[in-house]
Design a protein around this motif. Structure first.
Motif, short mmCIF file in Angstrom:
data_model
loop_
_atom_site.label_atom_id
_atom_site.label_comp_id
_atom_site.label_asym_id
_atom_site.label_seq_id
_atom_site.Cartn_x
_atom_site.Cartn_y
_atom_site.Cartn_z
N LEU A 160 0.83 -1.67 0.44
CA LEU A 160 -0.24 -0.50 0.05
C LEU A 160 0.93 1.34 -0.13
N PRO A 161 1.43 1.30 -0.51
CA PRO A 161 2.50 2.84 -1.14
C PRO A 161 1.85 4.12 -1.09
N ILE A 162 1.03 4.68 -1.42
CA ILE A 162 0.19 5.74 -1.86
C ILE A 162 0.40 6.01 -0.67
N PRO A 163 0.43 7.38 -0.46
CA PRO A 163 0.57 7.68 1.33
C PRO A 163 -0.93 8.25 1.00
N PHE A 164 -1.46 8.90 1.65
CA PHE A 164 -3.01 9.96 3.01
C PHE A 164 -2.75 10.23 3.54
N GLY A 165 -4.15 10.82 3.46
CA GLY A 165 -3.84 12.29 4.93
C GLY A 165 -5.13 12.34 4.94
N ILE A 166 -6.02 13.44 6.22
CA ILE A 166 -7.04 13.79 5.93
C ILE A 166 -7.68 15.52 5.41
N LEU A 167 -5.96 16.36 5.22
CA LEU A 167 -5.63 17.19 4.88
C LEU A 167 -5.09 17.32 3.39
N PRO A 168 -5.14 18.00 2.71
CA PRO A 168 -4.73 17.99 1.20
C PRO A 168 -3.31 18.98 1.70
N VAL A 169 -2.46 19.54 2.55
CA VAL A 169 -1.33 19.49 2.11
C VAL A 169 -0.73 18.64 3.98
N SER A 170 -1.86 18.06 3.90
CA SER A 170 -0.77 16.66 4.99
C SER A 170 -0.88 15.10 5.09
N GLN A 171 -0.57 15.08 3.46
CA GLN A 171 -0.82 13.81 3.02
C GLN A 171 0.83 12.75 3.56
N ASP A 172 0.51 12.56 5.14
CA ASP A 172 1.37 12.18 5.14
C ASP A 172 1.89 10.31 5.80
N GLY B 224 0.10 14.14 10.63
CA GLY B 224 -0.92 16.15 10.07
C GLY B 224 -2.18 15.93 10.47
N SER B 225 -2.96 15.21 10.80
CA SER B 225 -4.98 14.38 10.92
C SER B 225 -4.69 15.65 10.02
N TYR B 226 -5.28 17.05 10.95
CA TYR B 226 -5.97 17.91 11.47
C TYR B 226 -5.61 19.16 11.27
N GLY B 227 -4.48 18.37 11.55
CA GLY B 227 -3.70 19.62 12.83
C GLY B 227 -3.16 20.37 11.97
N VAL B 228 -3.09 21.01 11.29
CA VAL B 228 -3.21 22.25 10.33
C VAL B 228 -4.15 23.13 10.71
N ALA B 229 -5.74 22.71 10.44
CA ALA B 229 -6.25 23.05 10.97
C ALA B 229 -6.99 23.69 12.72
N SER B 230 -6.37 22.61 13.31
CA SER B 230 -6.25 22.47 15.10
C SER B 230 -4.98 23.84 15.10
N THR B 231 -3.98 24.12 14.42
CA THR B 231 -3.77 24.55 15.00
C THR B 231 -4.10 26.20 14.06
N TYR B 232 -4.70 26.77 13.35
CA TYR B 232 -5.39 27.97 12.84
C TYR B 232 -6.35 28.03 13.64
N TYR B 233 -7.29 26.78 14.70
CA TYR B 233 -8.10 27.29 15.47
C TYR B 233 -7.68 27.55 16.96
N THR B 234 -6.35 27.16 17.04
CA THR B 234 -6.59 27.67 18.31
C THR B 234 -6.00 29.48 18.79
N GLY B 235 -5.82 29.67 17.54
CA GLY B 235 -6.04 31.77 17.24
C GLY B 235 -7.69 31.53 16.68
#
Ligand code: FES
Ligand code: FES
Lengths: 178, 847
Positions: free
Chosen positions: B105-117, B345-356
């Motif tokens: 299963l070599p193809i990466p994925f992730g919930i956010l387009p910016v974090s396909q990790d 990454g998960s939703y982390g980029v969004a989570s970070t924005y949400y802290t502010g």
């Protein structure tokens, strides 16, 4: 356990009394009552949240007492009467089920069978429990959705119905305090 | 209740806004709540009976003939390179049908387009203890488990990053090869107006540093997924997921199948709270195993594995500096956050924005600056938990408001009430407020708790504390930016008078299926029993983005409203012709369609459907919902906008033993502005459940990792992870405030997350009222209270909490003038003072 024994584990063959019916069943001897109910009898109303005796989700009644079915071997239940959520309603809902449905005491509903059976055992012993007694009786069952409050209300309401009283949910329980 | 004239007003009480609100809808007549028959009734949920009789099929309840059982092998190392995986011994075990490793299963994925990790199975590197490495499908669960022991994996351990502070250091082996710098996944620097000048205008400034520990969702149902592959080339996945649409996308991407060959069915979730919102390894693995073996494959995670899947609350360190005038007006606020993101990454980029993002929507803030950082660490990945990224900064803000009130000698309730954000205004960071019932919420809880008589006046060891909050009713932008609707509904009327509603939304216990039925029944004059609801099935139902961000009532509700109104219009036309009355006079109620001026002149709803069908053919309609454009245009404006904001206020009463620090909470008063209750008893349940979960976080829930023992999760079991039982749960007095929002269906806003937020800060504030010490950290445990008491006894501040916030090299700020300073929502690259005048230059490129 040897791989060979995993392929063809020694099976128990016995008759269980489940929800008032005698059912013949054959299952691997190491299986818990939870597994026998769900996998061998396909009574999937009994749920699991940990399978380690930590959450109460798998509670069923064995000879009228709440038991964590994930901690009991199926084998140990021969000759005992087992009651699961599937045995609570006939054509009508059990008063506890009615009250849980009316008050939203089942949100996701995953913990609900365990709560219903534990509450049923309580009400059998104590038809008019105090709030504290309800809390104590249900303290081994975790629920992450409701904060338990609607569950207490539902148990009290059902208890009143079961005592033959004409009870209705309190306005504050349905609409909040005005 | 609010008057309608407020909507469409272009400015607030102060500041004013340059943003035109003329494109905002005015209040829909039905939003006024007149003549509602089904909406507002405390009815049984549509799935209540099947839940109480144990008939609801959760994912693990599904069993198919010839089904195989899947188990995952997980990493015992927090950070390591995988040198070799040998599955030959496992594959040879009798009863094992297939084995997978990362190579499959070599193809990466992730919930956010910016974090396909993420990878379904780690191909070359593991990043936390519990990271999946290999998978087995076998004829029994026991054999699959046994086979795991026969997989040989050779690891080369790498240094583990144990904390976000450690993640700030330079490194040669960052956890990921992407991100903003080293192990820093995301760095944000946003400035709305010149905060320096704002602070200069303040009469009083305070700085605080607070910490909010991580916690997990602990949904009672363990995640499970079952996949079936038809040799005809079709894959079906049943999964306990909150987001079938995103699982659909991830499966297509990783398995390289056309989406039309994949059907994802979200089974009713046994609780979600955000923990089932990511596409997960086990979902992809069972699909691949089913394709490989041609047999159905199921994977049910153990409770320990659920702890590793996590995606829960980010442990967050917060530094916050706020300047106020003598009467408490906030002239400037500057917030810094540092989030411990865990391994992915998960939703982390969004989570970070949400802290502010949401600091600005409760009390007016004239100038605002936010700097946020998310670090990768070698721990279970964090993500969205109820409140997503906002409970942590809300804790900081509300505790600081309490301290500010004491500093300037104002009652904490009064301070808040004086500076509420006006309804219909736009905030410093360009969030468009709609209805705003926070004032009413504060009034209710303070009256209920007898605040004026009791605050500051209870004997030592007893105290009350106040806090408020707000939350979004869905995000204004989708995860994958596009112009399509966020929610779609199809509706079909049967000749027998029944109506089927199809929607991609997912019921996770919050009652979203019932919301659809309530709304359709209301519009068509039916009862809930007349409505059949089909949801969360990518083959059958139009897309709804998922049950996250408290978006479902507002978005799928609006889509259902549109579809139902369209059906009503079609049926009304034909019924009107038959009844020989003008269409406008046709009314739908009590399962009848009739003339408003002569109710006797009418017909059963079923007859009306038949009349329409005879002319039009099958009566079916669609509805969809896309949120309004947000006024923000700067880079980073995508997180925070919402069609509507809910508001909550809580007063918490505590008892604290000054000798032991032992804290108990006897009662909480909570008021929540939900806009409109579609079903009050369901709303009550969401409020009470949120308060419960907030109380758990406030007092006991935490999931630390052992930095000295391989970064191992400290409490991956329900016994060790403390959560409130019936014995710790307190009394809750709930007030439902209905301040209808023009964007909500019948005015409805969110309720599933917002009421959690005020609870932790109100607990901390109540502890101060009880024993005069500050615990600037969640959870507020007896040990921390005791240490603060000792600190006080030594003549010090009487505080427990973090002492410093690390130096972080922030990127250059994105500078956006607030609306009341001539801003138009766009960023400027530079702001300079010239003799007190501000010169604005270089509009930043839009994106
Ligand atoms: S499943 Fe948790 S106690 Fe049995
Ligand atoms: S109703 Fe969901 S866990 Fe109790």
């Amino acid at each position: 356990m040897k791989p060979g024994s995993l392929m063809a584990p020694e099976k128990a063959h016995l008759t269980l009394d489940v929800n008032g019916e005698r059912i013949e069943v054959m299952f691997a001897r190491h299986k818990t009552l939870l597994e026998v109910l769900r996998e061998d009898l396909r009574l999937t109303g009994t749920k699991h949240g940990c399978e380690l005796g930590e959450c109460g989700t798998c509670a069923v009644l064995v000879d009228g007492q709440p038991v964590l079915s994930c901690l009991v071997l199926g084998l140990a239940c021969a000759g005992k009467s087992i009651r699961t959520v599937e045995g609570m309603a006939d054509a009508e809902l059990h008063p506890l089920q009615r009250a849980f449905a009316d008050l939203g005491a089942a949100q996701c509903g995953y913990c609900t069978p365990g709560f219903l059976l534990t509450a049923e055992a309580l009400l059998k012993q104590n038809p008019k429990p105090t709030c504290r007694e309800i809390e104590e009786a249900l303290s081994g069952n975790l629920c992450r959705c409701t904060g338990y409050l609607k569950i207490y209300e539902a148990v009290e309401l059902a208890a009143a119905w079961m005592r033959g009283e004409q009870a209705e949910p309190r306005d504050e329980v349905l609409y909040g305090r005005r | 209740m609010a008057g309608d004239e407020r909507y469409g007003r272009t400015d607030g009480q102060t500041g004013g806004s340059s943003i035109s609100l003329s494109d905002r809808p005015t209040v829909h007549p039905s939003n006024r709540g007149e003549g509602l028959r089904v909406v507002g009734q405390p009815l049984r949920k549509v799935d209540a009976v099947s839940k109480v009789i144990g008939a609801t099929k959760f994912a693990d309840d599904l069993m198919l003939p010839r089904m195989l059982y899947c188990k995952l092998l997980r990493s015992p190392h927090p950070h390591a390179t995988i040198l070799r995986v040998d599955t030959s011994r496992a594959a040879a075990l009798a009863g094992v049908k297939a084995v997978l490793t990362g190579r499959d299963l070599p193809i990466p994925f992730g919930i956010l387009p910016v974090s396909q990790d993420e990878h379904a199975l780690a191909p070359d590197r593991v990043r936390f203890i519990g990271d999946p490495v290999a998978a087995i499908a076998a004829i029994t669960e026991e054999i699959a488990t046994e086979a795991l022991d026969l997989i040989d994996v050779e690891y080369e351990p790498l240094p583990a990053v144990t904390s976000p502070i450690a993640a700030l250091e330079d490194t040669d082996t960052p956890i990921h090869d992407y991100g903003d710098r080293g192990n820093l996944h995301k760095l944000i620097n946003l400035e709305f107006g010149d905060v320096g000048e704002g602070f200069a205008r303040a009469d009083h400034i305070r700085e605080d540093i607070l910490f909010y520990e991580g916690s997990t969702h602990l949904a009672m149902e363990q995640h499970a997924a079952l996949a079936e592959w038809s040799p005809g080339g079709k894959l079906t996945l049943w999964s306990s997921t909150q987001t079938p649409h995103y699982v659909h996308r991830a499966l297509a991407q990783v398995l390289e199948l056309p989406p039309s060959r994949i059907r994802v069915i979200a089974t009713p979730n046994g609780g979600g709270f955000g923990g089932k919102s990511d596409p997960f390894s086990h979902e992809i693995v069972v699909a691949k195993l089913a394709m490989k073996t041609g047999r159905p494959v199921k994977c049910t995670l153990t409770r320990e594995e659920v702890f590793y899947c996590h995606r829960g609350r980010h442990p967050t360190l917060i530094w916050t500096r706020t300047g106020v005038t003598k009467d408490g007006r906030i002239t400037a606020m500057h917030v810094r956050t540092l989030l411990d993101g865990g391994g992915y990454g998960s939703y982390g980029v969004a989570s970070t924005y949400y802290t502010g993002a949401l600091q600005t929507v409760t009390y007016q803030i004239e100038r605002y600056k936010f700097q946020g950082a998310r670090a990768f660490t070698n721990k279970a990945p964090c993500g969205p938990k109820r409140g997503h990224g906002t409970p942590q900064p809300r804790f900081a803000l509300e505790v600081q408001m309490d301290k500010l009130a004491h500093d300037i000698g104002l009652d904490p309730a009064e301070l808040r009430l004086r500076h509420l954000v006006p309804p219909g205004s736009v905030t410093a960071n360009y969030l468009q407020i709609g209805s705003m019932g926070l004032g009413a919420c504060i009034d209710k809880v303070t009256a209920g708790a007898d605040w004026k008589e009791r605050y500051g006046k209870l004997p030592l060891g007893r105290g009350i504390g106040l806090a408020c909050s707000s939350y979004i009713s869905g995000a204004g932008l989708p995860i994958y930016w596009n112009n399509m609707p966020h929610s779609g509904v199809q509706l079909r009327c049967d000749r027998g008078g029944g109506v089927t509603v199809l929607c991609g939304s997912t019921d996770i216990g919050q009652g979203s299926d019932s919301i659809l039925a309530h709304i359709v029944a209301e519009v068509l004059g039916l009862t809930l029993e007349d409505i059949a609801v089909v949801t969360a099935d990518t083959d059958l139902t139009p897309v709804d983005l998922g049950s996250y961000a408290s978006r479902v009532t507002l978005m799928s509700g609006n889509a259902a409203l549109q579809a139902a109104e369209r059906a009503r219009d079609i049926i009304a036309r034909h019924a009107a012709a038959k009844l020989d009355v003008p269409t406008e006079r046709v009314v739908f109620a009590d399962r009848r369609v009739f003339d408003a001026s002569d109710p006797e002149n009418g017909m059963p709803f079923a007859d009306a459907v038949q009349t329409a069908e005879a002319v039009e053919g099958t009566i079916g309609t669609v509805g969809s919902y896309t949120p309004p454009m947000s006024p923000g245009r700067y880079r980073g404006h995508g997180v925070g906008p919402s069609p509507a904001y809910s508001y909550s206020a809580a007063v918490v009463e505590v008892e604290v033993d000054p000798e032991t620090g032992i804290i108990t909470v006897p009662r909480i008063w909570i008021a929540h502005d939900v806009g409109r209750c579609i079903n009050p008893v369901t709303v009550m349940g969401q409020v009470e459940g949120s308060v419960y979960m907030g109380l758990g976080e406030a007092l006991m829930e935490e999931m630390p990792h052992r930095s000295n023992v391989k970064n191992a999760h400290k409490n991956p079991s329900m016994l060790e992870y403390k959560s409130p039982t019936t014995l710790e749960m307190c009394d809750v007095v709930t007030y439902l405030i209905e301040d209808p929002d023009p964007n909500g269906p019948f005015g409805a806003k969110e309720v599933g997350q917002g009421p959690l937020l005020p609870v932790p800060p109100a607990v901390a504030n109540a502890v101060y009222d009880a024993v005069g010490v500050r615990v600037d950290e969640v959870p507020v445990t007896p040990e921390k209270i005791l240490r603060a008491l000792k600190d006080k006894a030594r003549g010090k501040e009487g505080r427990y909490g973090p002492m410093s916030f690390p130096d972080i090299h922030w990127p250059a700020p994105t500078v956006v003038p607030p609306p009341w300073e001539g801003g138009d929502g766009r960023a400027v690259t530079d702001i300079r003072h010239q003799g007190g005048r501000r010169k604005v230059s270089h509009p930043e490129r839009q994106h």
